[in-house]
Design a protein around this motif. Structure first.
Motif, PDB file in Angstrom:
ATOM      1  N   ALA A   1      14.011  57.692  58.260  1.00 44.07           N
ATOM      2  CA  ALA A   1      14.560  56.391  58.654  1.00 44.07           C
ATOM      3  C   ALA A   1      15.189  56.514  60.037  1.00 44.07           C
ATOM      4  CB  ALA A   1      15.596  55.910  57.639  1.00 44.07           C
ATOM      5  N   PHE A   2      14.951  55.483  60.849  1.00 43.65           N
ATOM      6  CA  PHE A   2      15.467  55.424  62.212  1.00 43.65           C
ATOM      7  C   PHE A   2      16.122  54.074  62.449  1.00 43.65           C
ATOM      8  CE2 PHE A   2      11.493  57.829  62.256  1.00 43.65           C
ATOM      9  CZ  PHE A   2      11.877  59.021  62.839  1.00 43.65           C
TER      10      PHE A   2
ATOM     11  N   TYR B   1       9.381  62.914  64.997  1.00 44.53           N
ATOM     12  CA  TYR B   1      10.031  62.528  63.745  1.00 44.53           C
ATOM     13  C   TYR B   1      11.461  63.035  63.618  1.00 44.53           C
ATOM     14  CZ  TYR B   1       5.918  60.400  61.533  1.00 44.53           C
ATOM     15  OH  TYR B   1       4.873  59.577  61.185  1.00 44.53           O
ATOM     16  N   GLU B   2      11.937  63.828  64.573  1.00 44.42           N
ATOM     17  CA  GLU B   2      13.354  64.213  64.609  1.00 44.42           C
ATOM     18  C   GLU B   2      14.129  63.291  65.530  1.00 44.42           C
ATOM     19  OE1 GLU B   2      10.906  66.881  64.896  1.00 44.42           O
ATOM     20  OE2 GLU B   2      11.154  66.878  62.730  1.00 44.42           O
TER      21      GLU B   2
ATOM     22  N   LEU C   1      16.461  58.933  69.400  1.00 40.78           N
ATOM     23  CA  LEU C   1      16.650  57.882  68.398  1.00 40.78           C
ATOM     24  C   LEU C   1      17.751  58.270  67.430  1.00 40.78           C
ATOM     25  CD1 LEU C   1      12.964  57.108  67.397  1.00 40.78           C
ATOM     26  CD2 LEU C   1      14.414  55.855  69.009  1.00 40.78           C
ATOM     27  N   THR C   2      18.380  57.277  66.839  1.00 40.53           N
ATOM     28  CA  THR C   2      19.323  57.513  65.759  1.00 40.53           C
ATOM     29  C   THR C   2      18.520  57.662  64.472  1.00 40.53           C
ATOM     30  OG1 THR C   2      21.041  56.215  66.846  1.00 40.53           O
ATOM     31  CG2 THR C   2      21.269  56.560  64.465  1.00 40.53           C
ATOM     32  N   CYS C   3      18.675  58.796  63.811  1.00 43.71           N
ATOM     33  CA  CYS C   3      17.976  59.078  62.553  1.00 43.71           C
ATOM     34  C   CYS C   3      18.972  58.984  61.399  1.00 43.71           C
ATOM     35  CB  CYS C   3      17.386  60.485  62.572  1.00 43.71           C
ATOM     36  SG  CYS C   3      16.219  60.765  63.907  1.00 43.71           S
ATOM     37  N   TYR C   4      18.501  58.501  60.264  1.00 46.05           N
ATOM     38  CA  TYR C   4      19.335  58.374  59.070  1.00 46.05           C
ATOM     39  C   TYR C   4      18.780  59.254  57.959  1.00 46.05           C
ATOM     40  CZ  TYR C   4      20.819  54.076  61.435  1.00 46.05           C
ATOM     41  OH  TYR C   4      21.281  53.162  62.342  1.00 46.05           O
ATOM     42  N   ALA C   5      19.664  59.807  57.155  1.00 44.65           N
ATOM     43  CA  ALA C   5      19.249  60.618  56.003  1.00 44.65           C
ATOM     44  C   ALA C   5      18.664  59.705  54.928  1.00 44.65           C
ATOM     45  CB  ALA C   5      20.445  61.388  55.443  1.00 44.65           C
TER      46      ALA C   5
ATOM     47  N   ASP D   1      14.824  55.482  43.317  1.00 43.37           N
ATOM     48  CA  ASP D   1      15.240  54.638  44.437  1.00 43.37           C
ATOM     49  C   ASP D   1      15.325  55.475  45.701  1.00 43.37           C
ATOM     50  OD1 ASP D   1      15.604  52.326  42.866  1.00 43.37           O
ATOM     51  OD2 ASP D   1      17.648  52.932  42.355  1.00 43.37           O
ATOM     52  N   LEU D   2      15.153  54.827  46.838  1.00 41.55           N
ATOM     53  CA  LEU D   2      15.400  55.470  48.119  1.00 41.55           C
ATOM     54  C   LEU D   2      16.786  55.058  48.584  1.00 41.55           C
ATOM     55  CD1 LEU D   2      12.045  54.989  50.039  1.00 41.55           C
ATOM     56  CD2 LEU D   2      12.900  57.051  48.935  1.00 41.55           C
ATOM     57  N   VAL D   3      17.582  56.036  48.995  1.00 40.40           N
ATOM     58  CA  VAL D   3      18.926  55.767  49.488  1.00 40.40           C
ATOM     59  C   VAL D   3      18.975  56.225  50.950  1.00 40.40           C
ATOM     60  CG1 VAL D   3      21.380  56.275  49.212  1.00 40.40           C
ATOM     61  CG2 VAL D   3      19.894  56.131  47.198  1.00 40.40           C
ATOM     62  N   ILE D   4      19.256  55.283  51.842  1.00 43.84           N
ATOM     63  CA  ILE D   4      19.356  55.577  53.270  1.00 43.84           C
ATOM     64  C   ILE D   4      20.831  55.568  53.631  1.00 43.84           C
ATOM     65  CG2 ILE D   4      18.740  54.844  55.594  1.00 43.84           C
ATOM     66  CD1 ILE D   4      16.379  53.303  54.277  1.00 43.84           C
ATOM     67  N   THR D   5      21.302  56.677  54.179  1.00 42.39           N
ATOM     68  CA  THR D   5      22.696  56.781  54.600  1.00 42.39           C
ATOM     69  C   THR D   5      22.798  56.377  56.051  1.00 42.39           C
ATOM     70  OG1 THR D   5      23.051  58.581  53.032  1.00 42.39           O
ATOM     71  CG2 THR D   5      24.690  58.310  54.768  1.00 42.39           C
ATOM     72  N   LEU D   6      23.446  55.231  56.282  1.00 41.36           N
ATOM     73  CA  LEU D   6      23.574  54.698  57.645  1.00 41.36           C
ATOM     74  C   LEU D   6      24.842  55.201  58.303  1.00 41.36           C
ATOM     75  CD1 LEU D   6      22.526  51.020  56.938  1.00 41.36           C
ATOM     76  CD2 LEU D   6      21.094  52.893  57.699  1.00 41.36           C
TER      77      LEU D   6
END
Length: 89
Positions: free
Chosen positions: A27-28, A60-61, A73-77, A84-89
């Motif tokens: 995620a970006f 992709y990094e 880019l700002t990447c998110y875990a 479920d997919l959990v994206i940490t912003l």
């Protein structure tokens, strides 16, 4: 592979969620660090590119590979939890 653009209520900034060829997720923050335009995955390559002028390209990094962008880019875990997919912003 594949991609989904996430935006709207509850998100301060739009997010680009990618599924990689090996089944992982990335995620970006969905804005180029050069002009703030949205990002697009490049089919058949492990890169994303700004769709506007300049066409900055990032791996992709989130590292800039080419183009006028100066910042990564700002990447998110992204984690999978109980289906479920959990994206940490």
């Amino acid at each position: 592979g594949g991609a989904v653009y996430l935006q709207g209520q509850g998100l301060d900034k739009p997010v680009l969620l990618l599924r990689t060829e090996d089944g992982g997720y990335l995620a970006f923050a969905n804005h180029c660090t050069h002009g703030g335009r949205k990002l697009d995955p490049v089919p058949g390559q492990s890169v994303v590119r700004c769709c506007s002028e300049g066409h900055s390209t990032f791996d992709y990094e989130g590292t800039r590979l080419s183009g006028p962008a100066k910042e990564p880019l700002t990447c998110y875990a992204v984690e999978q939890s109980d289906g479920d997919l959990v994206i940490t912003l």
